[in-house]
Scaffold this motif. Structure first.
Motif, PDB file in Angstrom:
ATOM      1  N   GLU A  82     -29.372  -6.184  -2.412  1.00  0.00           N
ATOM      2  CA  GLU A  82     -28.337  -7.220  -2.299  1.00  0.00           C
ATOM      3  C   GLU A  82     -28.300  -8.091  -3.551  1.00  0.00           C
ATOM      4  O   GLU A  82     -27.215  -8.451  -4.046  1.00  0.00           O
ATOM      5  CB  GLU A  82     -28.598  -8.087  -1.063  1.00  0.00           C
ATOM      6  CG  GLU A  82     -28.375  -7.358   0.259  1.00  0.00           C
ATOM      7  CD  GLU A  82     -28.578  -8.282   1.451  1.00  0.00           C
ATOM      8  OE1 GLU A  82     -28.286  -9.490   1.323  1.00  0.00           O
ATOM      9  OE2 GLU A  82     -29.044  -7.797   2.496  1.00  0.00           O
ATOM     10  N   MET A  85     -26.537  -6.247  -6.349  1.00  0.00           N
ATOM     11  CA  MET A  85     -25.078  -6.222  -6.178  1.00  0.00           C
ATOM     12  C   MET A  85     -24.470  -7.580  -6.516  1.00  0.00           C
ATOM     13  O   MET A  85     -23.413  -7.662  -7.161  1.00  0.00           O
ATOM     14  CB  MET A  85     -24.734  -5.817  -4.748  1.00  0.00           C
ATOM     15  CG  MET A  85     -25.287  -4.459  -4.315  1.00  0.00           C
ATOM     16  SD  MET A  85     -24.635  -3.074  -5.261  1.00  0.00           S
ATOM     17  CE  MET A  85     -23.100  -2.774  -4.364  1.00  0.00           C
ATOM     18  N   LYS A  86     -25.128  -8.654  -6.094  1.00  0.00           N
ATOM     19  CA  LYS A  86     -24.624  -9.997  -6.397  1.00  0.00           C
ATOM     20  C   LYS A  86     -24.625 -10.269  -7.895  1.00  0.00           C
ATOM     21  O   LYS A  86     -23.678 -10.859  -8.440  1.00  0.00           O
ATOM     22  CB  LYS A  86     -25.467 -11.047  -5.662  1.00  0.00           C
ATOM     23  CG  LYS A  86     -25.209 -11.143  -4.162  1.00  0.00           C
ATOM     24  CD  LYS A  86     -26.115 -12.186  -3.527  1.00  0.00           C
ATOM     25  CE  LYS A  86     -25.847 -12.339  -2.044  1.00  0.00           C
ATOM     26  NZ  LYS A  86     -24.532 -12.975  -1.761  1.00  0.00           N
ATOM     27  N   ALA A  88     -24.455  -8.042 -10.353  1.00  0.00           N
ATOM     28  CA  ALA A  88     -23.416  -7.233 -10.994  1.00  0.00           C
ATOM     29  C   ALA A  88     -22.036  -7.832 -10.772  1.00  0.00           C
ATOM     30  O   ALA A  88     -21.224  -7.947 -11.711  1.00  0.00           O
ATOM     31  CB  ALA A  88     -23.470  -5.805 -10.459  1.00  0.00           C
ATOM     32  N   ARG A  89     -21.753  -8.240  -9.554  1.00  0.00           N
ATOM     33  CA  ARG A  89     -20.443  -8.818  -9.253  1.00  0.00           C
ATOM     34  C   ARG A  89     -20.240 -10.144  -9.972  1.00  0.00           C
ATOM     35  O   ARG A  89     -19.116 -10.495 -10.347  1.00  0.00           O
ATOM     36  CB  ARG A  89     -20.293  -8.982  -7.745  1.00  0.00           C
ATOM     37  CG  ARG A  89     -20.156  -7.647  -7.013  1.00  0.00           C
ATOM     38  CD  ARG A  89     -20.319  -7.798  -5.525  1.00  0.00           C
ATOM     39  NE  ARG A  89     -20.246  -6.502  -4.843  1.00  0.00           N
ATOM     40  CZ  ARG A  89     -20.814  -6.240  -3.674  1.00  0.00           C
ATOM     41  NH1 ARG A  89     -21.515  -7.196  -3.051  1.00  0.00           N
ATOM     42  NH2 ARG A  89     -20.703  -5.045  -3.126  1.00  0.00           N
ATOM     43  N   ASN A  90     -21.327 -10.889 -10.161  1.00  0.00           N
ATOM     44  CA  ASN A  90     -21.231 -12.139 -10.904  1.00  0.00           C
ATOM     45  C   ASN A  90     -20.757 -11.903 -12.334  1.00  0.00           C
ATOM     46  O   ASN A  90     -20.086 -12.755 -12.928  1.00  0.00           O
ATOM     47  CB  ASN A  90     -22.588 -12.845 -10.909  1.00  0.00           C
ATOM     48  CG  ASN A  90     -22.579 -14.149 -11.663  1.00  0.00           C
ATOM     49  OD1 ASN A  90     -22.968 -14.205 -12.822  1.00  0.00           O
ATOM     50  ND2 ASN A  90     -22.119 -15.208 -11.003  1.00  0.00           N
ATOM     51  N   GLY A  92     -18.645  -9.643 -13.043  1.00  0.00           N
ATOM     52  CA  GLY A  92     -17.344  -9.003 -12.956  1.00  0.00           C
ATOM     53  C   GLY A  92     -17.405  -7.496 -12.880  1.00  0.00           C
ATOM     54  O   GLY A  92     -16.391  -6.811 -13.085  1.00  0.00           O
ATOM     55  N   GLN A  93     -18.572  -6.963 -12.540  1.00  0.00           N
ATOM     56  CA  GLN A  93     -18.739  -5.514 -12.439  1.00  0.00           C
ATOM     57  C   GLN A  93     -18.537  -5.052 -10.998  1.00  0.00           C
ATOM     58  O   GLN A  93     -18.618  -5.850 -10.054  1.00  0.00           O
ATOM     59  CB  GLN A  93     -20.132  -5.115 -12.927  1.00  0.00           C
ATOM     60  CG  GLN A  93     -20.402  -5.495 -14.377  1.00  0.00           C
ATOM     61  CD  GLN A  93     -21.819  -5.146 -14.815  1.00  0.00           C
ATOM     62  OE1 GLN A  93     -22.583  -4.471 -14.101  1.00  0.00           O
ATOM     63  NE2 GLN A  93     -22.197  -5.609 -16.005  1.00  0.00           N
ATOM     64  N   THR A  94     -18.292  -3.759 -10.834  1.00  0.00           N
ATOM     65  CA  THR A  94     -18.124  -3.165  -9.505  1.00  0.00           C
ATOM     66  C   THR A  94     -19.178  -2.084  -9.335  1.00  0.00           C
ATOM     67  O   THR A  94     -18.921  -0.892  -9.566  1.00  0.00           O
ATOM     68  CB  THR A  94     -16.720  -2.571  -9.333  1.00  0.00           C
ATOM     69  OG1 THR A  94     -15.743  -3.554  -9.673  1.00  0.00           O
ATOM     70  CG2 THR A  94     -16.502  -2.131  -7.883  1.00  0.00           C
ATOM     71  N   GLU A  97     -22.834   1.475  -4.280  1.00  0.00           N
ATOM     72  CA  GLU A  97     -23.920   1.246  -3.329  1.00  0.00           C
ATOM     73  C   GLU A  97     -25.161   2.031  -3.734  1.00  0.00           C
ATOM     74  O   GLU A  97     -26.288   1.583  -3.514  1.00  0.00           O
ATOM     75  CB  GLU A  97     -23.474   1.647  -1.920  1.00  0.00           C
ATOM     76  CG  GLU A  97     -22.483   0.679  -1.289  1.00  0.00           C
ATOM     77  CD  GLU A  97     -22.253   0.979   0.174  1.00  0.00           C
ATOM     78  OE1 GLU A  97     -23.070   1.721   0.763  1.00  0.00           O
ATOM     79  OE2 GLU A  97     -21.268   0.467   0.734  1.00  0.00           O
TER      80      GLU A  97
END
Length: 260
Positions: A82, A85-86, A88-90, A92-94, A97
């Motif tokens: 988790e 993922m957080k 990476a998204r911070n 701006g990445q996608t 899983e």
């Protein structure tokens, strides 16, 4: 922070040493940084964290630490996923899983510090060795089969066993109660050896447990906390830079006893 000076102690006063694992025995910084490479490599080279290892690890910790504290019964490998993922998204990445799961499963690949195995086996001659770690049982089994395979621990107490994560004082109460039940030893016979100020030395002081601080260089901040933030909250019994240093100090102390 201060060293306890009243009633100076000897390493011979203890029968058991409990250890934090990640950051003390296992090189958390190196393992995590390498496993986060998919995220870092996607950053533009102009990004300030692209070459700032310290800042990059600190950014990851800003997601991991709250997840661990706020999910005391969460499985560590899942919480790691988790946090990945957080992070990476911070940026701006996608992330996929599969990436997140691979990071969560990477614990067994994180390397031991070069001195850990030899130091632990040296201390094993004088102490019971016990792990008290913020980890799940499956992940730590990989560590025992991998980088710490040459060390025989007498007990392993994980966050999954306890139902909470350090610095929760419950983890240290669990340590004390189980050491007494499993080995018949009291608190004053236990030396807690750890790097993390936040997760280990602060609660050790609260519960009155003697501790040895293994500094492990300038990057200890990432998971252990900034030194300045713990002024007055830490009272370690000894301070060493490495596990090699403490193992030599223990050996010297016991050798002096034998030659007295």
């Amino acid at each position: 922070m201060k060293v306890r000076t009243e009633n100076p102690k000897s390493f011979r006063d203890f029968k058991l040493s409990s250890f934090d694992c990640f950051g003390t025995l296992i090189d958390w910084n190196e393992g995590v940084y390498k496993a986060l490479e998919p995220i870092r490599s996607r950053l533009p080279e102009s990004h300030p964290l692209y070459t700032d290892r310290r800042g990059f690890l600190s950014k990851f910790s800003s997601f991991e630490v709250p997840l661990v504290i706020n999910n005391p019964r969460g499985i560590y490998s899942t919480l790691l996923s988790e946090a990945y993922m957080k992070l990476a998204r911070n940026f701006g990445q996608t992330p996929t899983e599969e990436e997140g799961k691979a990071f969560g499963a990477s614990v067994g690949d994180w390397p031991a510090f070069p001195d850990s195995v030899a130091a632990l086996n040296s201390m094993k001659k004088h102490y019971k060795l016990v792990i008290l770690s913020n980890v799940d049982r499956t992940s730590f089994a990989k560590v025992l089969a991998g980088p710490l395979a040459e060390v025989e621990f007498d007990a392993v107490y994980t966050a999954e066993d306890i139902g909470s994560y350090k610095p929760d004082i419950n983890n240290f109460e669990y340590l004390l109660s189980h050491v007494e039940k499993d080995f018949g030893l009291k608190k004053d016979q236990i030396l807690h050896t750890a790097q993390s100020l936040r997760a280990d030395h602060a609660p050790a002081k609260l519960i009155g447990l003697d501790s040895a601080w293994i500094v492990r260089g300038d990057e200890g901040f990432a998971m252990g906390g900034e030194w300045a933030d713990y002024d007055g909250k830490i009272e370690y019994t000894w301070k060493f830079e490495t596990m090699e240093e403490i193992s030599k100090a223990v050996e010297k102390d016991f050798r002096q006893q034998n030659t007295a």
